[in-house]
Design a protein around this motif. Structure first.
Motif, PDB file in Angstrom:
ATOM      1  N   GLU A   1      -7.815   2.160   0.401  1.00  0.00           N
ATOM      2  CA  GLU A   1      -6.740   1.264   0.876  1.00  0.00           C
ATOM      3  C   GLU A   1      -5.402   2.004   1.013  1.00  0.00           C
ATOM      4  O   GLU A   1      -4.784   1.987   2.087  1.00  0.00           O
ATOM      5  CB  GLU A   1      -6.645   0.027  -0.028  1.00  0.00           C
ATOM      6  N   PRO A   2      -4.927   2.689  -0.042  1.00  0.00           N
ATOM      7  CA  PRO A   2      -3.652   3.409   0.146  1.00  0.00           C
ATOM      8  C   PRO A   2      -3.772   4.584   1.124  1.00  0.00           C
ATOM      9  O   PRO A   2      -2.801   4.902   1.824  1.00  0.00           O
ATOM     10  CB  PRO A   2      -3.297   3.883  -1.269  1.00  0.00           C
ATOM     11  N   LEU A   3      -4.947   5.211   1.196  1.00  0.00           N
ATOM     12  CA  LEU A   3      -5.108   6.306   2.166  1.00  0.00           C
ATOM     13  C   LEU A   3      -5.054   5.763   3.595  1.00  0.00           C
ATOM     14  O   LEU A   3      -4.470   6.382   4.487  1.00  0.00           O
ATOM     15  CB  LEU A   3      -6.425   7.045   1.903  1.00  0.00           C
ATOM     16  N   ALA A   4      -5.636   4.589   3.804  1.00  0.00           N
ATOM     17  CA  ALA A   4      -5.549   3.938   5.121  1.00  0.00           C
ATOM     18  C   ALA A   4      -4.088   3.641   5.458  1.00  0.00           C
ATOM     19  O   ALA A   4      -3.651   3.813   6.601  1.00  0.00           O
ATOM     20  CB  ALA A   4      -6.377   2.656   5.140  1.00  0.00           C
ATOM     21  N   ALA A   5      -3.320   3.217   4.450  1.00  0.00           N
ATOM     22  CA  ALA A   5      -1.887   2.950   4.678  1.00  0.00           C
ATOM     23  C   ALA A   5      -1.170   4.231   5.081  1.00  0.00           C
ATOM     24  O   ALA A   5      -0.255   4.205   5.916  1.00  0.00           O
ATOM     25  CB  ALA A   5      -1.267   2.349   3.419  1.00  0.00           C
ATOM     26  N   ALA A   6      -1.572   5.357   4.502  1.00  0.00           N
ATOM     27  CA  ALA A   6      -0.984   6.642   4.903  1.00  0.00           C
ATOM     28  C   ALA A   6      -1.389   6.984   6.339  1.00  0.00           C
ATOM     29  O   ALA A   6      -0.575   7.476   7.135  1.00  0.00           O
ATOM     30  CB  ALA A   6      -1.418   7.749   3.939  1.00  0.00           C
TER      31      ALA A   6
ATOM     32  N   GLY B   1       8.831   0.389  10.124  1.00  0.00           N
ATOM     33  CA  GLY B   1       8.167  -0.114   8.920  1.00  0.00           C
ATOM     34  C   GLY B   1       6.674   0.105   9.065  1.00  0.00           C
ATOM     35  O   GLY B   1       6.114  -0.086  10.143  1.00  0.00           O
ATOM     36  N   SER B   2       6.014   0.496   7.976  1.00  0.00           N
ATOM     37  CA  SER B   2       4.606   0.888   8.079  1.00  0.00           C
ATOM     38  C   SER B   2       3.857   0.398   6.854  1.00  0.00           C
ATOM     39  O   SER B   2       4.245   0.697   5.726  1.00  0.00           O
ATOM     40  CB  SER B   2       4.534   2.418   8.181  1.00  0.00           C
ATOM     41  N   ARG B   3       2.783  -0.346   7.062  1.00  0.00           N
ATOM     42  CA  ARG B   3       2.091  -0.933   5.903  1.00  0.00           C
ATOM     43  C   ARG B   3       0.603  -0.587   5.944  1.00  0.00           C
ATOM     44  O   ARG B   3       0.218   0.553   5.725  1.00  0.00           O
ATOM     45  CB  ARG B   3       2.343  -2.445   5.871  1.00  0.00           C
ATOM     46  N   CYS B   4      -0.265  -1.557   6.262  1.00  0.00           N
ATOM     47  CA  CYS B   4      -1.711  -1.352   6.107  1.00  0.00           C
ATOM     48  C   CYS B   4      -2.288  -0.577   7.291  1.00  0.00           C
ATOM     49  O   CYS B   4      -1.802  -0.694   8.415  1.00  0.00           O
ATOM     50  CB  CYS B   4      -2.421  -2.690   6.000  1.00  0.00           C
ATOM     51  N   GLY B   5      -3.343   0.177   7.053  1.00  0.00           N
ATOM     52  CA  GLY B   5      -3.874   1.035   8.106  1.00  0.00           C
ATOM     53  C   GLY B   5      -5.386   0.992   8.237  1.00  0.00           C
ATOM     54  O   GLY B   5      -6.065   0.154   7.639  1.00  0.00           O
ATOM     55  N   PRO B   6      -5.912   1.939   9.046  1.00  0.00           N
ATOM     56  CA  PRO B   6      -7.332   1.949   9.410  1.00  0.00           C
ATOM     57  C   PRO B   6      -8.247   2.483   8.299  1.00  0.00           C
ATOM     58  O   PRO B   6      -8.171   3.649   7.926  1.00  0.00           O
ATOM     59  CB  PRO B   6      -7.364   2.899  10.619  1.00  0.00           C
ATOM     60  N   PHE B   7      -9.145   1.610   7.806  1.00  0.00           N
ATOM     61  CA  PHE B   7     -10.085   2.003   6.748  1.00  0.00           C
ATOM     62  C   PHE B   7     -11.096   3.028   7.239  1.00  0.00           C
ATOM     63  O   PHE B   7     -11.510   3.919   6.499  1.00  0.00           O
ATOM     64  CB  PHE B   7     -10.823   0.762   6.220  1.00  0.00           C
ATOM     65  N   ASP B   8     -11.543   2.889   8.526  1.00  0.00           N
ATOM     66  CA  ASP B   8     -12.567   3.819   9.005  1.00  0.00           C
ATOM     67  C   ASP B   8     -12.035   5.252   9.013  1.00  0.00           C
ATOM     68  O   ASP B   8     -12.737   6.189   8.630  1.00  0.00           O
ATOM     69  CB  ASP B   8     -13.100   3.401  10.387  1.00  0.00           C
ATOM     70  N   ALA B   9     -10.765   5.415   9.390  1.00  0.00           N
ATOM     71  CA  ALA B   9     -10.180   6.764   9.402  1.00  0.00           C
ATOM     72  C   ALA B   9     -10.067   7.305   7.974  1.00  0.00           C
ATOM     73  O   ALA B   9     -10.349   8.488   7.721  1.00  0.00           O
ATOM     74  CB  ALA B   9      -8.809   6.717  10.067  1.00  0.00           C
TER      75      ALA B   9
ATOM     76  N   GLY C   1       3.216   9.045  -1.546  1.00  0.00           N
ATOM     77  CA  GLY C   1       3.781  10.237  -0.912  1.00  0.00           C
ATOM     78  C   GLY C   1       2.762  11.363  -0.839  1.00  0.00           C
ATOM     79  O   GLY C   1       2.655  12.056   0.187  1.00  0.00           O
ATOM     80  N   LEU C   2       1.992  11.544  -1.902  1.00  0.00           N
ATOM     81  CA  LEU C   2       0.994  12.619  -1.915  1.00  0.00           C
ATOM     82  C   LEU C   2      -0.117  12.351  -0.891  1.00  0.00           C
ATOM     83  O   LEU C   2      -0.662  13.285  -0.294  1.00  0.00           O
ATOM     84  CB  LEU C   2       0.401  12.782  -3.320  1.00  0.00           C
ATOM     85  N   LEU C   3      -0.440  11.080  -0.675  1.00  0.00           N
ATOM     86  CA  LEU C   3      -1.441  10.747   0.345  1.00  0.00           C
ATOM     87  C   LEU C   3      -0.857  10.928   1.747  1.00  0.00           C
ATOM     88  O   LEU C   3      -1.513  11.484   2.641  1.00  0.00           O
ATOM     89  CB  LEU C   3      -1.938   9.307   0.158  1.00  0.00           C
ATOM     90  N   CYS C   4       0.392  10.473   1.942  1.00  0.00           N
ATOM     91  CA  CYS C   4       1.022  10.608   3.266  1.00  0.00           C
ATOM     92  C   CYS C   4       1.111  12.081   3.664  1.00  0.00           C
ATOM     93  O   CYS C   4       0.839  12.434   4.815  1.00  0.00           O
ATOM     94  CB  CYS C   4       2.425   9.988   3.256  1.00  0.00           C
TER      95      CYS C   4
END
Ligand SMILES: [Zn+2]
Length: 314
Positions: free
Chosen positions: A132-137, A259-267, A161-164
């Motif tokens: 979930e947080p990696l998808a947000a990154a 602003g940037s929040r939730c992202g793609p789980f498949d990626a 930050g470390l994931l982004c």
């Protein structure tokens, strides 16, 4: 079932009612769940949430034994929002463990089938808890195309930050990650990512893109000052309360604020499967669900990175 419940404060409940699936939903037995800064903010009153927090998790579908992770923005089966991008901003959505829907710090969680993603065998449960947080990154690259020639900066060496920084590194751009903690920045250095202490910033206002992931209102201003005129400022932090900001500087420099929040789980799953990011060094402690209050205290302690909860022994 066993659950961590937030009412006026957070407490462990050994006998919370287990969820019953609604049409189009599945019950997932939670194996691991991670504590996010958003969870710490919820306890402080963010969103006025009441119920079971927890939105970063991996679990098992009870019927099939398949390992799954789940997107957190939930819409009913009748909603026209079919794509994760639409669900993420659906005005009728509720959000797992954040807004009007019980989350994953519990033995079982109820999730719409459309939100589920199968976890590949090469991705461990500990790694999958970071999807979930990696998808947000990954969402940063959905919103801001970053070219190999761009100067990109990530401000903040916390969990997000470390994931982004690791996600931005996949673009081949000129990347510098700035933070306050040499031990956390070392996690990125070991992956070949250039880092510096924010206090040692040269003052050069030359970045094309700055990602603000400090989790603190003070990060906005430093991030803005690192940008060249007409640069792009990506905001990833959410917290209770307001951010003081020099908006005149944004106007004068013609900064684009995203602003940037939730992202793609498949990626995110693909990056983990191909070992293009390494999330395991971010784990700093783990607790059983019964010790959830200690887990939260540990996650709040200075210097903490990701605290995991081991929920089902499966
Ligand atoms: Zn989170």
């Amino acid at each position: 079932m066993r659950a961590l419940v937030l009412k006026d404060q957070l407490s462990f409940d050994p006998d919370y009612p287990a969820p019953a699936p609604a049409p189009g939903e599945a019950i997932v037995r939670v194996t691991r769940a991670g504590i996010c800064n958003t969870d710490l903010e919820l306890v402080k009153g963010y969103m006025g949430f009441r119920g079971i927090p927890g939105h970063e998790f991996v679990g098992v579908l009870e019927e099939t034994g398949e390992r799954v992770v789940a997107e957190i923005n939930c819409v009913g089966p009748g909603s026209p929002s079919r794509d994760w991008r639409e669900r993420s901003q659906d005005p009728g959505r509720d959000t797992l463990g954040i807004d009007r829907r019980d989350g994953a710090f519990a033995e079982w969680v109820r999730v719409p089938l459309a939100n589920l993603h199968r976890v590949p065998g090469a991705v461990s449960d500990d790694e999958a808890a970071f999807v979930e947080p990696l998808a947000a990154a990954c969402q940063i690259l959905e919103q801001v195309p970053i070219r190999p020639t761009d100067r990109a900066r990530v401000l903040g060496d916390g969990k997000l930050g470390l994931l982004c920084a690791q996600v931005l590194a996949t673009t081949g751009c000129d990347l510098l990650a700035l933070g306050k903690h040499p031990d956390k920045l070392a996690i990125l250095e070991r992956r070949g990512i250039r880092t510096a202490l924010a206090a040692d910033w040269s003052g050069a206002r030359d970045a094309d893109v700055v990602v603000e992931a400090t989790g603190s209102p003070a990060g906005f201003d430093l991030a803005r000052r690192m940008l060249r005129p007409r640069g792009t400022l990506v905001l990833k932090s959410t917290f209770a309360g307001l951010t003081p900001a020099d908006l005149t500087g944004v106007v004068v420099d013609e900064i684009a604020v995203i602003g940037s929040r939730c992202g793609p789980f498949d990626a995110a799953l693909r990056l983990l499967e191909r070992k293009q990011v390494d999330v395991l060094p971010l784990i700093c402690a783990r607790y059983p669900l019964e010790q959830g209050l200690q887990a939260f205290a540990r996650a709040r302690a200075p210097g903490a990175l990701k605290v995991l909860m081991d929920i089902s022994p499966f």
